[in-house]
Design an enzyme around this catalytic site. Structure first.
Site, PDB file in Angstrom:
ATOM      1  N   TYR A 141     -12.429  -1.594  -3.763  1.00  0.00           N
ATOM      2  CA  TYR A 141     -12.944  -1.811  -2.406  1.00  0.00           C
ATOM      3  C   TYR A 141     -14.460  -1.640  -2.320  1.00  0.00           C
ATOM      4  O   TYR A 141     -14.992  -1.387  -1.234  1.00  0.00           O
ATOM      5  CB  TYR A 141     -12.239  -0.867  -1.429  1.00  0.00           C
ATOM      6  CG  TYR A 141     -10.855  -1.332  -1.018  1.00  0.00           C
ATOM      7  CD1 TYR A 141     -10.678  -2.470  -0.236  1.00  0.00           C
ATOM      8  CD2 TYR A 141      -9.713  -0.631  -1.408  1.00  0.00           C
ATOM      9  CE1 TYR A 141      -9.414  -2.901   0.154  1.00  0.00           C
ATOM     10  CE2 TYR A 141      -8.445  -1.045  -1.025  1.00  0.00           C
ATOM     11  CZ  TYR A 141      -8.305  -2.189  -0.241  1.00  0.00           C
ATOM     12  OH  TYR A 141      -7.061  -2.610   0.149  1.00  0.00           O
ATOM     13  N   PHE A 197     -15.551   3.661   7.157  1.00  0.00           N
ATOM     14  CA  PHE A 197     -14.176   4.010   6.800  1.00  0.00           C
ATOM     15  C   PHE A 197     -13.924   4.018   5.283  1.00  0.00           C
ATOM     16  O   PHE A 197     -12.797   4.234   4.837  1.00  0.00           O
ATOM     17  CB  PHE A 197     -13.181   3.058   7.485  1.00  0.00           C
ATOM     18  CG  PHE A 197     -13.401   1.595   7.172  1.00  0.00           C
ATOM     19  CD1 PHE A 197     -12.920   1.025   5.996  1.00  0.00           C
ATOM     20  CD2 PHE A 197     -14.072   0.775   8.073  1.00  0.00           C
ATOM     21  CE1 PHE A 197     -13.116  -0.322   5.702  1.00  0.00           C
ATOM     22  CE2 PHE A 197     -14.283  -0.576   7.802  1.00  0.00           C
ATOM     23  CZ  PHE A 197     -13.798  -1.119   6.607  1.00  0.00           C
ATOM     24  N   ARG A 235      -2.289 -14.701   4.592  1.00  0.00           N
ATOM     25  CA  ARG A 235      -2.920 -13.935   5.675  1.00  0.00           C
ATOM     26  C   ARG A 235      -2.177 -14.141   6.992  1.00  0.00           C
ATOM     27  O   ARG A 235      -2.091 -13.230   7.814  1.00  0.00           O
ATOM     28  CB  ARG A 235      -4.405 -14.277   5.772  1.00  0.00           C
ATOM     29  CG  ARG A 235      -5.169 -13.644   4.600  1.00  0.00           C
ATOM     30  CD  ARG A 235      -6.607 -14.032   4.545  1.00  0.00           C
ATOM     31  NE  ARG A 235      -7.422 -13.349   5.532  1.00  0.00           N
ATOM     32  CZ  ARG A 235      -7.894 -12.106   5.403  1.00  0.00           C
ATOM     33  NH1 ARG A 235      -7.586 -11.380   4.346  1.00  0.00           N
ATOM     34  NH2 ARG A 235      -8.650 -11.574   6.338  1.00  0.00           N
ATOM     35  N   LYS A 254       0.816  -1.222   0.000  1.00  0.00           N
ATOM     36  CA  LYS A 254       0.000   0.000   0.000  1.00  0.00           C
ATOM     37  C   LYS A 254       0.853   1.278   0.000  1.00  0.00           C
ATOM     38  O   LYS A 254       2.072   1.224   0.220  1.00  0.00           O
ATOM     39  CB  LYS A 254      -0.935  -0.047   1.207  1.00  0.00           C
ATOM     40  CG  LYS A 254      -1.946  -1.209   1.153  1.00  0.00           C
ATOM     41  CD  LYS A 254      -2.961  -1.101   2.278  1.00  0.00           C
ATOM     42  CE  LYS A 254      -3.971  -2.236   2.207  1.00  0.00           C
ATOM     43  NZ  LYS A 254      -5.047  -2.077   3.216  1.00  0.00           N
ATOM     44  N   ARG A 285       2.558  -6.810   8.839  1.00  0.00           N
ATOM     45  CA  ARG A 285       1.868  -5.645   9.412  1.00  0.00           C
ATOM     46  C   ARG A 285       2.454  -5.241  10.760  1.00  0.00           C
ATOM     47  O   ARG A 285       2.528  -4.058  11.069  1.00  0.00           O
ATOM     48  CB  ARG A 285       0.370  -5.926   9.503  1.00  0.00           C
ATOM     49  CG  ARG A 285      -0.317  -5.810   8.138  1.00  0.00           C
ATOM     50  CD  ARG A 285      -1.756  -6.213   8.207  1.00  0.00           C
ATOM     51  NE  ARG A 285      -2.490  -5.926   6.987  1.00  0.00           N
ATOM     52  CZ  ARG A 285      -3.576  -6.596   6.616  1.00  0.00           C
ATOM     53  NH1 ARG A 285      -4.036  -7.585   7.363  1.00  0.00           N
ATOM     54  NH2 ARG A 285      -4.194  -6.276   5.508  1.00  0.00           N
ATOM     55  N   GLU A 333      -9.562 -10.188  -7.711  1.00  0.00           N
ATOM     56  CA  GLU A 333      -8.634  -9.086  -7.457  1.00  0.00           C
ATOM     57  C   GLU A 333      -7.428  -9.140  -8.398  1.00  0.00           C
ATOM     58  O   GLU A 333      -6.970  -8.111  -8.889  1.00  0.00           O
ATOM     59  CB  GLU A 333      -8.200  -9.114  -5.989  1.00  0.00           C
ATOM     60  CG  GLU A 333      -9.359  -8.784  -5.052  1.00  0.00           C
ATOM     61  CD  GLU A 333      -9.055  -8.973  -3.577  1.00  0.00           C
ATOM     62  OE1 GLU A 333      -9.940  -8.687  -2.752  1.00  0.00           O
ATOM     63  OE2 GLU A 333      -7.934  -9.416  -3.229  1.00  0.00           O
ATOM     64  N   THR A 383      -5.513  -7.345  10.504  1.00  0.00           N
ATOM     65  CA  THR A 383      -5.763  -6.064   9.828  1.00  0.00           C
ATOM     66  C   THR A 383      -5.259  -4.890  10.674  1.00  0.00           C
ATOM     67  O   THR A 383      -4.650  -3.951  10.162  1.00  0.00           O
ATOM     68  CB  THR A 383      -7.277  -5.889   9.577  1.00  0.00           C
ATOM     69  OG1 THR A 383      -7.739  -7.031   8.840  1.00  0.00           O
ATOM     70  CG2 THR A 383      -7.576  -4.629   8.794  1.00  0.00           C
ATOM     71  N   HIS A 402      -2.251  -5.462   1.538  1.00  0.00           N
ATOM     72  CA  HIS A 402      -3.558  -6.111   1.398  1.00  0.00           C
ATOM     73  C   HIS A 402      -3.314  -7.584   1.073  1.00  0.00           C
ATOM     74  O   HIS A 402      -2.345  -7.912   0.396  1.00  0.00           O
ATOM     75  CB  HIS A 402      -4.346  -5.469   0.241  1.00  0.00           C
ATOM     76  CG  HIS A 402      -5.556  -6.252  -0.160  1.00  0.00           C
ATOM     77  ND1 HIS A 402      -6.730  -6.198   0.544  1.00  0.00           N
ATOM     78  CD2 HIS A 402      -5.759  -7.135  -1.172  1.00  0.00           C
ATOM     79  CE1 HIS A 402      -7.616  -7.008  -0.019  1.00  0.00           C
ATOM     80  NE2 HIS A 402      -7.051  -7.591  -1.072  1.00  0.00           N
ATOM     81  N   ASN A 416      -2.181   0.084   6.722  1.00  0.00           N
ATOM     82  CA  ASN A 416      -1.692  -1.195   7.246  1.00  0.00           C
ATOM     83  C   ASN A 416      -0.765  -1.956   6.286  1.00  0.00           C
ATOM     84  O   ASN A 416      -0.712  -3.177   6.306  1.00  0.00           O
ATOM     85  CB  ASN A 416      -2.858  -2.061   7.742  1.00  0.00           C
ATOM     86  CG  ASN A 416      -3.817  -2.458   6.633  1.00  0.00           C
ATOM     87  OD1 ASN A 416      -3.668  -2.000   5.507  1.00  0.00           O
ATOM     88  ND2 ASN A 416      -4.774  -3.307   6.932  1.00  0.00           N
TER      89      ASN A 416
HETATM   90  P1  CMP Z   1      -7.455  -4.623   3.559  1.00  0.00           P
HETATM   91  O1  CMP Z   1      -7.001  -5.975   3.940  1.00  0.00           O
HETATM   92  O2  CMP Z   1      -6.833  -3.982   2.395  1.00  0.00           O
HETATM   93  O3  CMP Z   1      -9.044  -4.648   3.338  1.00  0.00           O
HETATM   94  C1  CMP Z   1      -9.908  -3.597   3.649  1.00  0.00           C
HETATM   95  C2  CMP Z   1      -9.198  -2.445   4.297  1.00  0.00           C
HETATM   96  O4  CMP Z   1     -10.030  -1.512   4.962  1.00  0.00           O
HETATM   97  C3  CMP Z   1      -8.292  -2.971   5.376  1.00  0.00           C
HETATM   98  O5  CMP Z   1      -7.219  -3.665   4.828  1.00  0.00           O
HETATM   99  C4  CMP Z   1      -7.950  -1.697   6.133  1.00  0.00           C
HETATM  100  O6  CMP Z   1      -6.885  -1.007   5.539  1.00  0.00           O
HETATM  101  C5  CMP Z   1      -9.229  -0.899   5.958  1.00  0.00           C
HETATM  102  N1  CMP Z   1      -9.961  -0.885   7.217  1.00  0.00           N
HETATM  103  C6  CMP Z   1     -10.560  -1.917   7.829  1.00  0.00           C
HETATM  104  N2  CMP Z   1     -11.130  -1.502   8.979  1.00  0.00           N
HETATM  105  C7  CMP Z   1     -10.867  -0.190   9.083  1.00  0.00           C
HETATM  106  C8  CMP Z   1     -11.186   0.794  10.053  1.00  0.00           C
HETATM  107  N3  CMP Z   1     -11.894   0.482  11.152  1.00  0.00           N
HETATM  108  N4  CMP Z   1     -10.763   2.054   9.834  1.00  0.00           N
HETATM  109  C9  CMP Z   1     -10.065   2.353   8.719  1.00  0.00           C
HETATM  110  N5  CMP Z   1      -9.723   1.455   7.761  1.00  0.00           N
HETATM  111  C10 CMP Z   1     -10.125   0.202   7.958  1.00  0.00           C
END
Ligand code: CMP
Length: 138
Positions: free
Chosen positions: A50, A58, A86, A10, A103, A127, A92, A116, A113
């Site tokens: 997304y 969010f 994962r 990212k 992470r 994807e 996450t 992905h 984070n």
């Molecule tokens: P990712 O695995 O890319 O999939 C969805 C993304 O949404 C996740 O990683 C985070 O970067 C983002 N995300 C999930 N929960 C939150 C949250 N509570 N606030 C902000 N971003 C979020």
């Protein structure tokens, strides 16, 4: 194709210079890179990628962040790829990520984070196809 997953490094990890270290960890964990490109998502494309999160509070923040700078997108191959990847990236929220995960090492917050990883075999295919034509998947 259940031996493939999809990842993005990212904008936060790109900006902080972690792309090489993250790719090194991915290779060291036994994943083969079978497609890869550095690109910069428009807001429209980030929103499309997304779209499953469109109703979440969010979503706007996520789209703004994912279109804020370059990313590296890649398709990875390994037995049990989705689940094993994962595990390699961790939870996450980096505060909950296990020691030694990508992470834990490189993410700064739940939003920013670092990486992905697809959450299912079905989404891994969707994807991967979002970023790569069949001619770009090896
Ligand atoms: P990712 O695995 O890319 O999939 C969805 C993304 O949404 C996740 O990683 C985070 O970067 C983002 N995300 C999930 N929960 C939150 C949250 N509570 N606030 C902000 N971003 C979020």
């Amino acid at each position: 194709m259940s031996n493939r997953t999809f990842t993005m490094i990212k904008p936060d990890a790109t900006k902080n210079g972690h792309t090489g270290a993250i790719l090194q960890m991915i290779n060291a964990a036994g994943f083969r890179i079978v497609g890869m490109k550095m690109t910069w998502l428009s807001k429209e494309k980030a929103g499309e990628f997304y779209a499953v999160h469109a109703a979440r509070p969010f979503y706007g923040e996520l789209v703004d962040f994912m279109s804020s700078g370059p990313i590296t997108a890649a398709i990875l191959e390994k037995d049990n790829a989705v689940e094993d990847f994962r595990k390699l990236i961790g939870a996450t929220n980096p505060a909950e990520a296990a020691d030694g995960t990508i992470r834990k090492l490189f993410a700064t917050s739940i939003g920013e984070n670092a990486v992905h990883g697809s959450d299912s075999n079905e989404n891994a295919l969707i994807e991967g196809d979002f970023f790569f034509s069949k001619l770009e998947q090896f």
